[in-house]
Design a protein around this motif. Sequence first.
Motif, PDB file in Angstrom:
ATOM      1  N   LYS A   1       0.843  -1.184   0.000  1.00 16.26           N
ATOM      2  CA  LYS A   1       0.000   0.000   0.000  1.00 16.26           C
ATOM      3  C   LYS A   1       0.885   1.244   0.000  1.00 16.26           C
ATOM      4  CE  LYS A   1      -3.666  -2.355   2.550  1.00 16.26           C
ATOM      5  NZ  LYS A   1      -4.480  -2.391   3.792  1.00 16.26           N
ATOM      6  N   GLY A   2       0.300   2.347  -0.385  1.00 14.16           N
ATOM      7  CA  GLY A   2       1.042   3.593  -0.375  1.00 14.16           C
ATOM      8  C   GLY A   2       1.472   4.007  -1.765  1.00 14.16           C
ATOM      9  N   SER A   3       1.783   5.270  -1.891  1.00 13.46           N
ATOM     10  CA  SER A   3       2.171   5.833  -3.179  1.00 13.46           C
ATOM     11  C   SER A   3       3.636   6.253  -3.101  1.00 13.46           C
ATOM     12  CB  SER A   3       1.264   7.029  -3.503  1.00 13.46           C
ATOM     13  OG  SER A   3       1.556   7.572  -4.750  1.00 13.46           O
ATOM     14  N   PHE A   4       4.525   5.356  -3.461  1.00 12.58           N
ATOM     15  CA  PHE A   4       5.956   5.639  -3.408  1.00 12.58           C
ATOM     16  C   PHE A   4       6.666   4.759  -4.436  1.00 12.58           C
ATOM     17  CE2 PHE A   4       5.032   2.380  -0.257  1.00 12.58           C
ATOM     18  CZ  PHE A   4       6.013   1.431  -0.451  1.00 12.58           C
ATOM     19  N   PRO A   5       7.931   5.088  -4.744  1.00  7.45           N
ATOM     20  CA  PRO A   5       8.642   4.303  -5.756  1.00  7.45           C
ATOM     21  C   PRO A   5       9.370   3.096  -5.168  1.00  7.45           C
ATOM     22  CG  PRO A   5       9.931   6.235  -5.178  1.00  7.45           C
ATOM     23  CD  PRO A   5       8.677   6.291  -4.341  1.00  7.45           C
ATOM     24  N   ILE A   6       9.384   2.021  -5.923  1.00  7.60           N
ATOM     25  CA  ILE A   6      10.292   0.905  -5.653  1.00  7.60           C
ATOM     26  C   ILE A   6      11.278   0.868  -6.805  1.00  7.60           C
ATOM     27  CG2 ILE A   6      10.492  -1.607  -5.625  1.00  7.60           C
ATOM     28  CD1 ILE A   6       8.031  -1.730  -3.919  1.00  7.60           C
ATOM     29  N   GLY A   7      12.549   0.810  -6.469  1.00  7.99           N
ATOM     30  CA  GLY A   7      13.574   0.838  -7.498  1.00  7.99           C
ATOM     31  C   GLY A   7      14.235  -0.509  -7.689  1.00  7.99           C
ATOM     32  N   PHE A   8      14.723  -0.731  -8.890  1.00  7.51           N
ATOM     33  CA  PHE A   8      15.633  -1.847  -9.151  1.00  7.51           C
ATOM     34  C   PHE A   8      16.969  -1.214  -9.473  1.00  7.51           C
ATOM     35  CE2 PHE A   8      17.832  -4.780 -12.077  1.00  7.51           C
ATOM     36  CZ  PHE A   8      17.944  -5.872 -11.220  1.00  7.51           C
ATOM     37  N   MET A   9      17.981  -1.489  -8.654  1.00  8.59           N
ATOM     38  CA  MET A   9      19.283  -0.844  -8.791  1.00  8.59           C
ATOM     39  C   MET A   9      20.388  -1.898  -8.894  1.00  8.59           C
ATOM     40  SD  MET A   9      18.625   2.162  -5.969  1.00  8.59           S
ATOM     41  CE  MET A   9      17.395   1.236  -5.057  1.00  8.59           C
ATOM     42  N   ILE A  10      21.275  -1.684  -9.844  1.00 11.50           N
ATOM     43  CA  ILE A  10      22.404  -2.587 -10.045  1.00 11.50           C
ATOM     44  C   ILE A  10      23.648  -1.896  -9.503  1.00 11.50           C
ATOM     45  CG2 ILE A  10      23.785  -3.860 -11.728  1.00 11.50           C
ATOM     46  CD1 ILE A  10      21.337  -3.789 -13.596  1.00 11.50           C
ATOM     47  N   TRP A  11      24.239  -2.479  -8.435  1.00 13.86           N
ATOM     48  CA  TRP A  11      25.403  -1.894  -7.763  1.00 13.86           C
ATOM     49  C   TRP A  11      26.629  -2.779  -7.994  1.00 13.86           C
ATOM     50  CZ3 TRP A  11      24.673   2.828  -5.762  1.00 13.86           C
ATOM     51  CH2 TRP A  11      23.370   3.201  -5.383  1.00 13.86           C
ATOM     52  N   ASN A  12      27.699  -2.167  -8.459  1.00 12.80           N
ATOM     53  CA  ASN A  12      28.972  -2.870  -8.604  1.00 12.80           C
ATOM     54  C   ASN A  12      29.819  -2.531  -7.383  1.00 12.80           C
ATOM     55  OD1 ASN A  12      31.487  -3.892  -9.263  1.00 12.80           O
ATOM     56  ND2 ASN A  12      31.361  -3.260 -11.423  1.00 12.80           N
ATOM     57  N   THR A  13      29.912  -3.463  -6.444  1.00 18.62           N
ATOM     58  CA  THR A  13      30.632  -3.172  -5.196  1.00 18.62           C
ATOM     59  C   THR A  13      32.147  -3.227  -5.371  1.00 18.62           C
ATOM     60  OG1 THR A  13      30.654  -5.464  -4.382  1.00 18.62           O
ATOM     61  CG2 THR A  13      28.696  -4.149  -3.891  1.00 18.62           C
ATOM     62  N   ASN A  14      32.603  -3.607  -6.566  1.00 20.96           N
ATOM     63  CA  ASN A  14      34.044  -3.607  -6.828  1.00 20.96           C
ATOM     64  C   ASN A  14      34.555  -2.202  -7.146  1.00 20.96           C
ATOM     65  OD1 ASN A  14      36.500  -5.164  -7.135  1.00 20.96           O
ATOM     66  ND2 ASN A  14      36.353  -4.761  -9.341  1.00 20.96           N
ATOM     67  N   LYS A  15      33.611  -1.310  -7.446  1.00 18.86           N
ATOM     68  CA  LYS A  15      33.959   0.083  -7.746  1.00 18.86           C
ATOM     69  C   LYS A  15      33.429   0.954  -6.616  1.00 18.86           C
ATOM     70  CE  LYS A  15      33.755  -0.808 -12.715  1.00 18.86           C
ATOM     71  NZ  LYS A  15      33.096  -0.491 -14.017  1.00 18.86           N
ATOM     72  N   LYS A  16      34.353   1.558  -5.848  1.00 19.51           N
ATOM     73  CA  LYS A  16      33.987   2.210  -4.592  1.00 19.51           C
ATOM     74  C   LYS A  16      33.612   3.681  -4.810  1.00 19.51           C
ATOM     75  CE  LYS A  16      34.931  -1.594  -2.422  1.00 19.51           C
ATOM     76  NZ  LYS A  16      33.836  -2.452  -1.928  1.00 19.51           N
ATOM     77  N   ASN A  17      32.439   3.885  -5.375  1.00 21.17           N
ATOM     78  CA  ASN A  17      31.954   5.246  -5.607  1.00 21.17           C
ATOM     79  C   ASN A  17      31.068   5.701  -4.456  1.00 21.17           C
ATOM     80  OD1 ASN A  17      33.158   4.738  -8.017  1.00 21.17           O
ATOM     81  ND2 ASN A  17      31.402   5.270  -9.301  1.00 21.17           N
ATOM     82  N   LYS A  18      31.242   6.936  -4.035  1.00 18.38           N
ATOM     83  CA  LYS A  18      30.378   7.516  -3.005  1.00 18.38           C
ATOM     84  C   LYS A  18      29.010   7.806  -3.612  1.00 18.38           C
ATOM     85  CE  LYS A  18      30.157  11.436   0.208  1.00 18.38           C
ATOM     86  NZ  LYS A  18      30.839  12.681   0.658  1.00 18.38           N
TER      87      LYS A  18
END
Length: 810
Positions: free
Chosen positions: A513-530
């Motif tokens: 329930k509720g009106s908000f976004p759900i995201g699908f995110m692909i994270w490469n943990t080998n690249k340490k970006n802030k």
Amino acid sequence: MSYYLNIREEELKNKIAQDYFNIYDNTKIIGDVDFCVAMHQSERELFEQESLLWAEAKKGISDIYKSFVQLILTIGKARTFDKYLPPALLGAFDAEKTAFIPYNDIHDIFYLNDFNWNVTPSNHETKEFKILYRKVKDSIDKNASLFYYNRDDKELKNFIKENFIAGRSRITKTQIDKNNFIVIYNKWLQSVKPFIAVNWDIAKKNGIIDGDFYLADLLSRENETLREKLFVLLKKDHYELDRKLNEYGLFSSSSTAFTDNQKAHNQFWNKYERPPKEEYWDYIIKRRDLLVPQDVRERKGSFFTPQKWVELSQKYLADTFGKDWQEEYYIWDCAAGTGNLLAGLTNKYNIWASTLDKQDVEVMKSRIKNGANLLESHVFRFDFLNDDFSELPETLQKIINDTEKRKNLIIYINPPYAEASNKKTLNERKKGNRGVEQSMINKKYAQFLGQGNAELFAQFFTRVYFEISGSILASFSTMKIISGPHFIDFRNFFRAKNEKSFVVPANTFDNVKGSFPIGFMIWNTNKKNKIDKIKADIYNKKGTFTGVKKYFSYINNNYINEWIKPFRADKNDTRIIGKFPFKGNDFQNRNMIQIVHHKMDYNIKAGQFLINKKNLIRTSVYFAVRKVIPATWLNDRDQFLYPKNKWEKDIEFQNNCLTYTLFNNNIQLKYGINYWIPFTEQEINAKDKFESNFMTKFIAGKIKDKNNNELYKNEKNIRKTPLFFSPEAKIVFDAGRKLWKYYHSQANCNVNASLYDIRTHFQGQNSKGRMNNKSNDEKYMKLITGLRESLKNLSKKIEPKIYEYEFLKQ
């Protein structure tokens, strides 16, 4: 249909005929049988009119068994079956229920040897009645179809439609498919579950759910479950569950039966065709998540990812890692549930699926037998937040323990989203979802998670980041992880490159329930970006691409409530003119921001901002900034920020915000003096003098006046110049003036009425005390519509300034 309860038997028969059998002939008299349903027949037809039902009727609430026995005695005594063609069904009904049984299931009873039929059927104390009762009870339990009018009205009408057909000898039951199996499950919960010999509270604590018993029932034929891999199996008159190989190499299991000799079970399933068509089996098993109680689903992550988002996520993986990604990468869904996120993947040798529930493991293995593209040896039970990696299959361990192979491991998940209920839960370990804050991972990494430990999905991310470092994390989650203020600590340690992302409306997921976004995110943990910001593609509920949105981390920003708090009036100030609650800094709290009378109590746990003339302009800026942009599912987590100082020199912007606030507040006169009337008495032809002219004097720069009341005395350095308004603001004032004038022309108006009072006068309130949406007064509706349209136009003028002065990031 409680009106059946207090009526006589003849009236009951008439009403049942009218409500359920009105298309049939109910006038036929069959000996001493109470009620007959037959097909209509013209006078010219030569053959005997065909009966569809002979039934016993009882007023009030009765014993359905005794009614059937009385009917059988009535028919047997008069040998009615020798004089008339018997019907397909016998029935019994009273004021709350009706039941049917196929005539063929009991017709042998009429040919008993040495049975005395010459007794009074209505005398339930005779030896013959009791003998017959014992003989037919078991048949009724097994074969009767029972319907309650209040609960089963639709099913009863459908049963009659399907079975009351000339020449029909076999009962047609309701078909079960992928569209109605949950509806039938909800009915099963009421009718069957209470009679299964299980302590459900204890069972639930041990991960056993009623839905597994329903699946065992549903996927069975002649009370034998057809899928051996299910966690619970129906075995004729009992259930078997938790089958396993013991230390002696023998299979052992637990079992339980019914508390009513399976009576309710039989009566329920006599109404439905089992099993469903085989084409639906895999879908139903895959949707076991819908049979899991809500609190368990949240804690264990038993939420089904809609197929269109599964397919889209796999497209994004292919776009990111190339068309041959399934050959080159390993995939582990460590919150697999029944495995639906893995549907569509082709290389089963590179896929592993684990889940907390062994029942879900059994479901996945059952699906493998039916063609699911997984290896049984790669499907296993594993508690990702508590178990040690040494418990993983050796093939998966080798990948996790190899630095280079780990770079090609994709943790592909839609993790559980359970959270502690509030801050107090976190501090006191009370209530909320037990296990959320108490997992091994949370205890191990508490110093890094901060308040983010309130959510399970953050704990999943944390273990992946620290213990499967260098891997790819491809996950569904809320956007709190990017924008939420409680995830600042998380964002401080989580360093990874966001390769690709999309967002979809949360309410496209089951039971979210509720009106908000759900995201699908692909994270490469080998690249340490802030994490500073990410771009996400936007898809609407139909799966159509609609644009791109930026999500910001706000790590180096302060929030709007920090900006406004220092300017609130002191609670002991005698010159307060209103207040508003300030809670949260994002759009999801937008509706809570309401300006009300300072003496009004509101049931909101939030800070309280008191308004006086010194902070009125700043109040109006805050209020307008938080309100002029509508909240949508897409901006729900966007945060309002501490602005740049440039807004202080923009007088037009300030006065536009004041105008917006004057015609959007919820001040009510019943709580005290209304200081918010934006017009003079002369402008609106008021019938008398107002209690307060504060607002018009404030606008005119005449706030300090020797004739004013205590609100204005002893003030120094008060602005003495009038406010000047933009053309858009003037249009709002003109529209408001027409509305106030019309209200003050009413015979029963209150001269001190606020905008809220005026709206209530014309629109009225419902039984719950809430204002109605519309009024029958056409002129009022025209005027209020004009005011609203002018405010929308003013909002468009204000909105760009919100971004310009960095109240919001764009």
